[in-house]
Design a protein around this motif. Structure first.
Motif, short mmCIF file in Angstrom:
data_model
loop_
_atom_site.label_atom_id
_atom_site.label_comp_id
_atom_site.label_asym_id
_atom_site.label_seq_id
_atom_site.Cartn_x
_atom_site.Cartn_y
_atom_site.Cartn_z
N THR A 96 -4.63 -7.19 -21.42
CA THR A 96 -3.34 -7.61 -21.21
C THR A 96 -2.28 -7.46 -22.51
OG1 THR A 96 -3.84 -9.66 -21.38
CG2 THR A 96 -3.77 -9.03 -19.11
N ALA A 97 -2.82 -7.85 -23.50
CA ALA A 97 -1.96 -7.62 -24.91
C ALA A 97 -1.68 -6.35 -25.11
CB ALA A 97 -3.03 -8.43 -25.91
N GLN A 98 -2.77 -5.30 -24.90
CA GLN A 98 -2.51 -3.97 -25.18
C GLN A 98 -1.35 -3.34 -24.44
OE1 GLN A 98 -6.45 -1.97 -25.16
NE2 GLN A 98 -5.21 -0.02 -24.25
N TYR A 99 -1.31 -3.71 -23.18
CA TYR A 99 -0.36 -3.23 -22.36
C TYR A 99 0.94 -3.98 -22.26
CZ TYR A 99 -3.29 0.22 -20.14
OH TYR A 99 -4.37 1.44 -19.73
N GLY A 100 1.03 -4.83 -23.14
CA GLY A 100 2.32 -5.92 -23.32
C GLY A 100 2.51 -6.53 -22.17
N PHE A 101 1.31 -7.09 -21.53
CA PHE A 101 1.52 -8.12 -20.38
C PHE A 101 1.54 -9.41 -20.93
CE2 PHE A 101 1.19 -4.52 -17.58
CZ PHE A 101 1.06 -4.66 -16.30
N PRO A 102 1.99 -10.39 -20.34
CA PRO A 102 1.47 -11.83 -20.55
C PRO A 102 0.28 -11.73 -20.84
CG PRO A 102 3.12 -11.86 -18.96
CD PRO A 102 2.76 -10.44 -19.01
N VAL A 103 -0.34 -12.41 -21.94
CA VAL A 103 -1.62 -12.56 -22.11
C VAL A 103 -2.51 -13.42 -21.29
CG1 VAL A 103 -3.60 -12.87 -23.80
CG2 VAL A 103 -1.65 -11.79 -24.62
N SER A 104 -3.52 -12.90 -20.46
CA SER A 104 -4.38 -13.53 -19.68
C SER A 104 -5.66 -14.04 -20.33
CB SER A 104 -4.43 -12.79 -18.30
OG SER A 104 -5.68 -13.60 -17.54
N PRO A 105 -5.88 -15.18 -20.24
CA PRO A 105 -7.46 -15.53 -20.65
C PRO A 105 -8.27 -15.08 -19.50
CG PRO A 105 -6.11 -17.47 -20.47
CD PRO A 105 -5.30 -16.23 -19.77
N SER A 106 -9.53 -14.54 -20.14
CA SER A 106 -10.49 -14.28 -19.38
C SER A 106 -10.99 -15.31 -18.32
CB SER A 106 -11.85 -13.85 -19.87
OG SER A 106 -12.31 -14.79 -20.92
N PHE A 107 -11.48 -15.22 -17.04
CA PHE A 107 -12.14 -16.22 -16.16
C PHE A 107 -13.22 -15.52 -15.19
CE2 PHE A 107 -8.83 -13.83 -13.98
CZ PHE A 107 -9.47 -13.67 -12.53
N THR A 108 -13.71 -16.47 -14.48
CA THR A 108 -14.85 -16.02 -13.70
C THR A 108 -14.47 -16.59 -12.32
OG1 THR A 108 -16.56 -16.55 -15.00
CG2 THR A 108 -17.13 -16.32 -12.82
N PRO A 109 -14.19 -15.95 -11.15
CA PRO A 109 -13.88 -16.47 -9.85
C PRO A 109 -14.83 -17.43 -9.43
CG PRO A 109 -14.95 -14.32 -9.63
CD PRO A 109 -14.81 -14.50 -11.07
N THR A 110 -14.14 -18.27 -8.50
CA THR A 110 -14.88 -19.32 -7.97
C THR A 110 -16.08 -18.72 -7.22
OG1 THR A 110 -12.66 -20.40 -7.26
CG2 THR A 110 -14.73 -21.32 -6.55
N HIS A 111 -16.19 -17.76 -6.42
CA HIS A 111 -16.96 -16.93 -5.73
C HIS A 111 -16.95 -15.64 -5.95
CE1 HIS A 111 -17.80 -20.71 -3.39
NE2 HIS A 111 -16.31 -20.77 -3.24
N TRP A 112 -17.95 -14.79 -6.17
CA TRP A 112 -18.11 -13.46 -6.25
C TRP A 112 -18.31 -13.20 -4.77
CZ3 TRP A 112 -16.68 -11.11 -10.63
CH2 TRP A 112 -17.09 -11.87 -11.85
N LEU A 113 -17.83 -11.82 -4.39
CA LEU A 113 -18.24 -11.37 -3.18
C LEU A 113 -18.84 -10.07 -3.07
CD1 LEU A 113 -14.38 -11.57 -2.01
CD2 LEU A 113 -16.12 -13.06 -1.46
N LYS A 114 -19.38 -9.73 -1.99
CA LYS A 114 -20.55 -8.61 -1.74
C LYS A 114 -20.27 -8.22 -0.34
CE LYS A 114 -24.43 -11.49 -0.41
NZ LYS A 114 -23.78 -12.70 0.06
N GLU A 115 -20.65 -7.03 0.14
CA GLU A 115 -20.66 -6.32 1.36
C GLU A 115 -20.90 -7.29 2.39
OE1 GLU A 115 -20.25 -3.00 3.89
OE2 GLU A 115 -19.93 -3.07 1.65
N GLY A 116 -20.38 -7.34 3.72
CA GLY A 116 -20.51 -8.40 4.45
C GLY A 116 -20.26 -9.64 4.75
N ASP A 117 -19.73 -10.01 3.50
CA ASP A 117 -19.21 -11.72 3.36
C ASP A 117 -17.92 -11.63 4.26
OD1 ASP A 117 -20.92 -12.49 1.48
OD2 ASP A 117 -19.70 -12.25 -0.14
N THR A 118 -17.25 -12.95 4.71
CA THR A 118 -16.43 -12.96 5.43
C THR A 118 -15.36 -13.92 4.78
OG1 THR A 118 -17.47 -14.64 7.07
CG2 THR A 118 -17.28 -12.30 7.64
#
Length: 211
Positions: A96-118
């Motif tokens: 984000t810094a490299q492209y001049g975007f507002p800098v975003s901290p890294s994060f981990t999603p609450t839930h990763w998703l996989k094939e077949g999830d709903t």
């Protein structure tokens, strides 16, 4: 009463964040919160909706760069992408810094998703399909009842996603689009990550990359 969508182009890359809601329950989700968070929250308020979650198709900055800011203002779970995109979410501060975007901290999603999830928006169920190629952890969201596909950067109007990014794979992308997306009903509306919407049937007939 029906499932409603509003496509909101965010960031200098004009990425299609989609606000999806159930007309009856007023429950909503946002897909691919790349930025412009204050405007997104205004739209939720304007429609008198309750935001239930954020869904991410993949980890690129224009799709995920606004998530941390959004969650600092409204605590909602984040679903997706597939865990194979962890490296992209870890790189968000630098990218984000490299492209001049507002800098975003890294994060981990609450839930990763996989094939077949709903996933659900009110009364509507979306199936998760894992479509690596643009990124290794790219997923899409398909609602059979609403005849709707949230495609991220996999499939666009008469073109496909780039595969020249780190860990991209052109062969994988074509195979996954062919095997998992072109088999959907032809009148399925496709909301792409950038640009105009299209239909599965149109892409089967007119997309030069899929002939």
């Amino acid at each position: 009463m029906a499932l409603q969508c509003e496509i909101i182009a965010v960031t200098p890359f004009r990425q299609n964040c989609t606000l999806i809601w159930d007309d009856e329950t007023r429950e909503a989700v946002l897909t691919d919160v790349g930025g412009d968070v204050s405007f997104l929250l205004e739209q939720i308020k304007k429609h008198d909706l309750t935001l239930k979650a954020v869904w991410l198709t993949h980890g690129h900055l224009d799709h995920a760069g606004g998530v941390v800011e959004l969650r600092s203002q409204i605590e909602v779970p984040v679903f997706g992408p597939h865990q194979d995109d962890l490296f992209l979410l870890e790189q968000l501060p630098q990218i984000t810094a490299q492209y001049g975007f507002p800098v975003s901290p890294s994060f981990t999603p609450t839930h990763w998703l996989k094939e077949g999830d709903t996933l659900n928006v009110g009364r509507y169920t979306f199936e998760v399909l894992h479509i690596p190629g643009h990124t290794p952890g790219h997923v899409v969201f398909y609602c059979k009842d609403a005849e709707l596909l949230i495609a991220g950067d996999v499939l666009f109007y008469e073109t496909i996603g780039r595969t020249d990014f780190p860990r991209g794979n052109h062969t994988d992308l074509i195979r996954n689009i062919t095997d998992k997306l072109l088999v959907l009903p032809e009148h399925t509306t496709v909301i792409a990550g950038h640009g105009r919407t299209t239909l599965i049937g149109h892409e089967k007939e007119h997309n030069p990359f899929l002939q």
